[in-house]
Design a protein around this motif. Structure first.
Motif, mmCIF file in Angstrom:
data_model
loop_
_atom_site.group_PDB
_atom_site.id
_atom_site.type_symbol
_atom_site.label_atom_id
_atom_site.label_comp_id
_atom_site.label_asym_id
_atom_site.label_seq_id
_atom_site.Cartn_x
_atom_site.Cartn_y
_atom_site.Cartn_z
ATOM 1 N N VAL A 56 27.671 21.854 -47.332
ATOM 2 C CA VAL A 56 27.425 21.368 -46.309
ATOM 3 C C VAL A 56 28.416 22.406 -45.369
ATOM 4 O O VAL A 56 28.709 22.382 -44.165
ATOM 5 N N ARG A 57 29.745 21.892 -46.212
ATOM 6 C CA ARG A 57 31.026 22.096 -45.241
ATOM 7 C C ARG A 57 30.839 23.604 -44.908
ATOM 8 O O ARG A 57 31.388 23.566 -44.020
ATOM 9 N N GLU A 58 30.658 23.968 -45.672
ATOM 10 C CA GLU A 58 30.162 25.320 -45.636
ATOM 11 C C GLU A 58 29.646 26.008 -44.614
ATOM 12 O O GLU A 58 30.165 27.018 -43.060
ATOM 13 N N GLN A 59 29.091 25.432 -44.438
ATOM 14 C CA GLN A 59 27.878 25.890 -43.256
ATOM 15 C C GLN A 59 28.502 25.603 -41.798
ATOM 16 O O GLN A 59 28.435 26.518 -40.785
ATOM 17 N N ILE A 60 29.276 23.849 -42.300
ATOM 18 C CA ILE A 60 30.020 23.814 -40.666
ATOM 19 C C ILE A 60 30.741 24.496 -40.493
ATOM 20 O O ILE A 60 30.891 25.172 -38.952
ATOM 21 N N GLU A 61 31.281 25.420 -41.105
ATOM 22 C CA GLU A 61 32.941 26.325 -41.179
ATOM 23 C C GLU A 61 32.219 27.561 -40.395
ATOM 24 O O GLU A 61 33.047 27.862 -39.452
ATOM 25 N N SER A 62 31.554 27.495 -40.925
ATOM 26 C CA SER A 62 30.955 29.071 -40.625
ATOM 27 C C SER A 62 30.489 29.414 -39.161
ATOM 28 O O SER A 62 30.397 30.062 -37.896
ATOM 29 N N VAL A 63 29.661 27.923 -38.858
ATOM 30 C CA VAL A 63 29.181 27.458 -36.991
ATOM 31 C C VAL A 63 30.235 27.543 -36.116
ATOM 32 O O VAL A 63 30.321 27.953 -35.725
ATOM 33 N N ASN A 64 31.384 26.853 -36.856
ATOM 34 C CA ASN A 64 32.313 26.703 -36.549
ATOM 35 C C ASN A 64 33.383 28.006 -35.822
ATOM 36 O O ASN A 64 33.845 28.335 -34.635
ATOM 37 N N GLN A 65 32.816 29.015 -37.072
ATOM 38 C CA GLN A 65 33.595 30.074 -36.855
ATOM 39 C C GLN A 65 32.854 31.098 -35.519
ATOM 40 O O GLN A 65 33.523 31.433 -34.544
ATOM 41 N N GLN A 66 31.657 30.895 -35.827
ATOM 42 C CA GLN A 66 30.840 31.178 -33.971
ATOM 43 C C GLN A 66 31.659 30.433 -33.014
ATOM 44 O O GLN A 66 31.600 31.592 -32.079
ATOM 45 N N ILE A 67 31.584 29.264 -32.852
ATOM 46 C CA ILE A 67 31.955 28.973 -32.154
ATOM 47 C C ILE A 67 32.993 28.847 -31.428
ATOM 48 O O ILE A 67 33.492 29.540 -30.099
ATOM 49 N N GLU A 68 34.501 29.326 -32.156
ATOM 50 C CA GLU A 68 35.233 29.478 -31.768
ATOM 51 C C GLU A 68 35.615 31.115 -31.327
ATOM 52 O O GLU A 68 36.563 31.571 -30.619
#
Ligand SMILES: [Zn+2]
Ligand SMILES: [Zn+2]
Length: 93
Positions: free
Chosen positions: A75-87
């Motif tokens: 889940v953390r990996e998924q959240i991080e990948s999403v955050n990278q897209q947001i950033e």
């Protein structure tokens, strides 16, 4: 997808053995881990899952998600990948 997801009690480490030990408020008894804690009869989503002391577990009553070991990392990996897209820098007009 996660390869090492394991289900066990977050308190004592008891692993569900596939038995139908959980009873819904509607009276239905089933194995809650086959439906991710949703009652197959009345469709109530149970947020917490109790351990089963008479099958070797303890008296814990923990959030269902906490029973899945190895899921947090995925889940953390998924959240991080999403955050990278947001950033990604947003171009202002
Ligand atoms: Zn029910
Ligand atoms: Zn337990």
């Amino acid at each position: 997808m996660a390869s090492e997801v394991k289900i066990e009690c977050p308190k004592c480490g008891w692993e569900p053995d596939g038995g139908a030990y959980w009873q819904c408020t509607c009276g239905h008894v089933w194995d809650t881990f086959t439906t991710a804690a949703r009652c197959p009869k009345c469709n109530i989503q149970h947020e917490r899952t109790s351990c089963i002391p008479w099958r070797g577990g303890c008296t814990a009553f923990e959030p269902h998600i906490d029973w899945y070991k190895g899921l947090d990392e995925w889940v953390r990996e998924q959240i991080e990948s999403v955050n990278q897209q947001i950033e990604q820098p947003v171009t202002e007009t």
